[in-house]
Design an enzyme around this catalytic site. Structure first.
Site, PDB file in Angstrom:
ATOM      1  N   LYS A   1     -41.177 -56.626  -4.623  1.00  0.00           N
ATOM      2  CA  LYS A   1     -41.866 -56.010  -3.495  1.00  0.00           C
ATOM      3  C   LYS A   1     -41.836 -56.946  -2.299  1.00  0.00           C
ATOM      4  CE  LYS A   1     -46.287 -53.642  -2.495  1.00  0.00           C
ATOM      5  NZ  LYS A   1     -47.556 -53.200  -3.115  1.00  0.00           N
TER       6      LYS A   1
ATOM      7  N   TRP B   1     -16.812  -9.155  14.119  1.00  0.00           N
ATOM      8  CA  TRP B   1     -17.114  -7.727  14.127  1.00  0.00           C
ATOM      9  C   TRP B   1     -17.582  -7.314  15.521  1.00  0.00           C
ATOM     10  CZ3 TRP B   1     -15.505  -4.269  10.870  1.00  0.00           C
ATOM     11  CH2 TRP B   1     -16.092  -2.996  10.823  1.00  0.00           C
TER      12      TRP B   1
ATOM     13  N   GLU C   1     -45.809 -48.145  -9.671  1.00  0.00           N
ATOM     14  CA  GLU C   1     -45.881 -49.589  -9.457  1.00  0.00           C
ATOM     15  C   GLU C   1     -46.688 -50.252 -10.581  1.00  0.00           C
ATOM     16  OE1 GLU C   1     -47.372 -52.505  -5.771  1.00  0.00           O
ATOM     17  OE2 GLU C   1     -47.975 -50.393  -5.873  1.00  0.00           O
TER      18      GLU C   1
ATOM     19  N   SER D   1     -29.270  -3.845  19.585  1.00  0.00           N
ATOM     20  CA  SER D   1     -29.589  -3.409  20.950  1.00  0.00           C
ATOM     21  C   SER D   1     -31.087  -3.185  21.108  1.00  0.00           C
ATOM     22  CB  SER D   1     -28.813  -2.137  21.309  1.00  0.00           C
ATOM     23  OG  SER D   1     -29.201  -1.047  20.493  1.00  0.00           O
TER      24      SER D   1
ATOM     25  N   GLY E   1     -29.828   2.454  19.434  1.00  0.00           N
ATOM     26  CA  GLY E   1     -30.783   2.800  18.394  1.00  0.00           C
ATOM     27  C   GLY E   1     -30.644   1.924  17.171  1.00  0.00           C
ATOM     28  N   GLY E   2     -29.670   0.990  17.192  1.00  0.00           N
ATOM     29  CA  GLY E   2     -29.503   0.026  16.106  1.00  0.00           C
ATOM     30  C   GLY E   2     -30.366  -1.205  16.319  1.00  0.00           C
ATOM     31  N   LEU E   3     -30.350  -2.100  15.333  1.00  0.00           N
ATOM     32  CA  LEU E   3     -31.212  -3.277  15.374  1.00  0.00           C
ATOM     33  C   LEU E   3     -30.908  -4.195  16.556  1.00  0.00           C
ATOM     34  CD1 LEU E   3     -31.338  -4.329  11.597  1.00  0.00           C
ATOM     35  CD2 LEU E   3     -33.117  -3.187  12.912  1.00  0.00           C
TER      36      LEU E   3
ATOM     37  N   CYS F   1     -44.320 -49.275  -2.865  1.00  0.00           N
ATOM     38  CA  CYS F   1     -45.608 -48.952  -2.255  1.00  0.00           C
ATOM     39  C   CYS F   1     -45.723 -49.362  -0.785  1.00  0.00           C
ATOM     40  CB  CYS F   1     -46.736 -49.548  -3.082  1.00  0.00           C
ATOM     41  SG  CYS F   1     -48.342 -48.744  -2.761  1.00  0.00           S
TER      42      CYS F   1
ATOM     43  N   TYR G   1     -13.096  -7.277  21.385  1.00  0.00           N
ATOM     44  CA  TYR G   1     -12.818  -8.375  22.309  1.00  0.00           C
ATOM     45  C   TYR G   1     -12.652  -7.903  23.754  1.00  0.00           C
ATOM     46  CZ  TYR G   1     -10.478 -12.463  24.289  1.00  0.00           C
ATOM     47  OH  TYR G   1     -10.139 -13.537  25.069  1.00  0.00           O
TER      48      TYR G   1
END
Length: 677
Positions: A121, A488, A52, A371, A367-369, A177, A491
């Protein structure tokens, strides 16, 4: 334009500039402004804002009413305008100017040898240390006027917007401003009228705490207005008779800080960022209430157009792009996200159990992420309900390719959590089913096709549902958001189905960090945490196809692509609806160099990878085919589960509603047309 040009992908470079102020010396100030303007031009900046009254100095009090000073301001402006002829950058410069009977505190918008317009302004502070009402007239309500100074003529008023003809979405709105400190700001009206890049030229002397207040106002304005907000405050060289100055600069976009400069710097500085005009347009289109608000207003704005003529070449990319958009690299933000995500999942399951009167849950643990995480969510939920952990009926169901490591981890976790657990070997039943349907494997042949895989997946789910019937429980789903995006999942009779899926809103790349957070926050005992650490170290695999000794196990990512790339693609497709070509450009910025940019906290060094454009393009094509042309029918029938990430969910009752028989042609065409091989 080249694929590597930011301007072809809907970005525009902006800059917040602070020059060393020379009090009441417009000629010297003009030279400093031009030096910064040339630097911005060299960096291919579209819009640069200065503080300004930077041409005269802000804290000059009654000197601003002296004709010699005002004459010098006009000469200084004329020199900037003339020198701007060869500059690409739109310059927005603060200056006091005479109009009719009064003096106005103005923002002068200059481009390629022309004054595009002058914005006065609107709101003049005349309280505490401020006395602007003594010197200036308010520009509020001035519209449709023209100002003349130093042989130049330009539109004058608070009703001006500045739009680039050749950069879609680049429309500039200017406030000064104090204009941002009031309840209903000019920026709000400018944004509703179409401004995507809001500019604030500020004097704003510094006192304790004021920098935080400015930052909050800039951030909130950009968030409410779904706009970029570029802020520049006066710095070194301003008069310190009664005040001091810190030269704060910041650039926000839709509530996110893109860049900020060093405060209290002795000398000038330029803060750069590349703002995403496409993102802002998409956000406004998505949030219908933004336009509803516009239609409640009757403000009229004049639109001044200009040709920016941006470069077609690669000018770099001045913007942080997270490799993992679902996973912030900032440690405190990640901790907060994990805390919220985990508790969202737990709260969702607690309410579902209360609402149904269910006392038991049934879950398959591989044992996977996925589950693993679903199990520790269930454990916390039964704890909160005051139920014993034995009410979690956990089952590991080894098949033809179950690895010893994953099975060992699954058993160790169930035991450590003190759940009810059982091993159900599905191989005999699966062999019988394959024999009954005439599959070659049932006759002893080593045929490992999709039927072979899905018989195993389906049997596991069938067991779980019948066990839930038998024990009066509900089946907890374990499939995650990334798997739903890529289809993935099996169904109906497989992992696509459950009574309630706690992981449905959690992307694959976030789950590992959630588990790390559970360990770090000591949600469970030490033996649980040790097992969780072992599970984190394992490779992602469906473990449905047998392998010979020494062979690598079946890899999910070899089929559907690296989840880190596919989650990147998912985020920008689902959250912002971006073109594939733009997603590829951003992925390249994020992933092409392991050593550049930040990684999430505790991310293993041996898993840090880089991807070049051909790899990015290859896996993006896989994503587009699976997401748009293949997987929607599975998502259309997905069970209930809580939305977790602001990046979106794929529930047909929530964020994503799409036909199951649509085509991916439009997305693939953009990829083919605009992304080099």
């Amino acid at each position: 334009m080249t694929f590597h040009s930011i301007y072809i992908h809907g970005f525009a470079r902006v800059a917040a500039c602070v020059t060393t102020s020379h009090v009441a010396d417009p000629a010297t100030n003009a030279k400093a402004i031009l030096a910064a303007a040339n630097a911005c031009h060299e960096q291919s900046v579209a819009v640069a804002v200065f503080p300004e009254l930077c041409l005269s100095g802000y804290a000059i009090e009654d000197l601003v009413k002296q004709d010699p000073l005002l004459d010098a301001v006009e000469r200084g402006l004329a020199s900037i305008v003339e020198a701007s002829t060869a500059l690409m950058t739109v310059l927005i410069v603060g200056a006091p100017l005479r109009f009719v009977h009064r003096i106005y505190n103005c923002a002068v918008v200059i481009h390629r040898g022309n004054v595009l317009g002058v914005v006065p302004k609107s709101y003049l502070p005349t309280y505490r240390e401020f006395y602007e009402g003594r010197h200036f007239a308010s520009g509020a309500g001035i519209a449709g006027e023209t100002i003349a100074f130093g042989g130049l003529h330009a539109p004058f008023g608070a009703d001006l917007l500045f739009a680039a003809e050749d950069v879609p979405g680049l429309t500039i709105g200017v406030e000064i401003c104090e204009d941002m400190w009031i309840p209903v700001t000019p920026a709000s009206e400018l944004a509703l009228a179409g401004a995507s890049v809001l500019i604030n030229l500020s004097g704003s002397p510094i006192t304790i705490g004021r920098a935080r207040s400015r930052a909050l106002l800039c951030q909130s304005t950009s968030a409410r207005c779904l706009a970029a907000y570029v802020y520049s405050a006066a710095g070194a060289g301003e008069s310190t008779t009664d005040l001091a100055w810190d030269g704060q600069t910041s650039i926000y976009e839709s509530g996110v800080l893109l860049a900020e400069g060093e405060r209290f710097r002795q000398g000038g500085q330029i803060t750069y960022a590349d703002v995403d005009l496409d993102l802002l347009r998409q956000e406004r289109a998505l949030m219908g209430t933004f336009d509803d608000n516009r239609r409640q207003r009757e403000a009229f704005f004049r639109k001044v157009t200009f040709a920016l003529k941006p470069p077609a070449a690669d000018i770099g990319f001045l913007r942080k792009v997270e490799r993992f958009p679902f996973v912030p690299s900032d440690e405190s933000l990640l901790e907060q996200d994990c805390y919220e995500a985990y508790n969202i999942q737990v709260a969702g399951l607690v309410q579902r159990m209360r609402a149904t009167g269910t006392k038991r849950v049934v879950i398959g643990v591989s044992g996977g992420l996925d589950s693993t995480h679903a199990l520790i969510v269930a454990a916390k939920a039964v704890d909160l309900l005051g139920l014993p952990r034995e009410n979690i009926l956990a089952y590991t169901m080894p098949g033809f390719a179950t690895g010893s490591e994953s099975k060992t981890n699954a058993l160790a976790l169930m035991k450590a959590l003190q759940t009810s657990w059982q091993e159900l070997d599905i191989r005999t039943t699966a062999t019988q089913m394959l024999k009954d349907i005439g599959h070659p494997f049932g006759k002893g042949e080593k045929v490992y096709d999709v039927t072979f895989e899905n018989v195993q997946a389906g049997l596991r789910t069938d067991y779980l549902f019948r066990l839930a019937n038998h024990h009066g429980g509900i089946v907890i789903g374990t499939g995650d958001l990334s798997e739903l995006a890529l289809g993935w999942c099996t169904y109906g009779v497989g992992d696509q189905m459950a009574h309630y899926n706690v992981n449905a809103g959690v992307p694959k790349t976030l789950i590992q960090h959630l588990i790390r957070w559970v360990i770090a926050s000591k949600q469970f005992s030490g033996d649980v945490n040790r097992t969780l650490g072992s599970i984190l170290a394992a490779e992602i695999s469906p473990e449905l196809v047998p392998v010979q000794p020494g062979e690598k196990p079946q890899s999910t990512e070899a089929s559907v692509g690296p989840y880190e790339l596919q989650d990147f693609n998912l985020f920008y497709t689902l959250r912002f609806g971006m073109r594939p070509s733009k997603i590829a450009f951003m992925a390249l910025q994020a992933w092409r160099d392991v050593g550049k940019g930040e990684w999430p906290p505790a991310f293993p060094n041996d898993k840090r990878r880089a991807y070049d454009l051909p790899e990015i393009r290859r896996w993006l094509e896989v994503f587009l085919r699976r997401f748009f042309a293949f997987s929607q029918f599975k998502r259309s029938a997905m069970p209930n589960g809580p939305k977790v990430s602001a990046g979106g969910s794929l529930s047909p009752r929530g964020d994503w509603r799409a036909p199951s028989d649509s085509s991916a042609a439009a997305w693939l065409e953009d990829l083919e047309r605009n992304v080099p091989n």
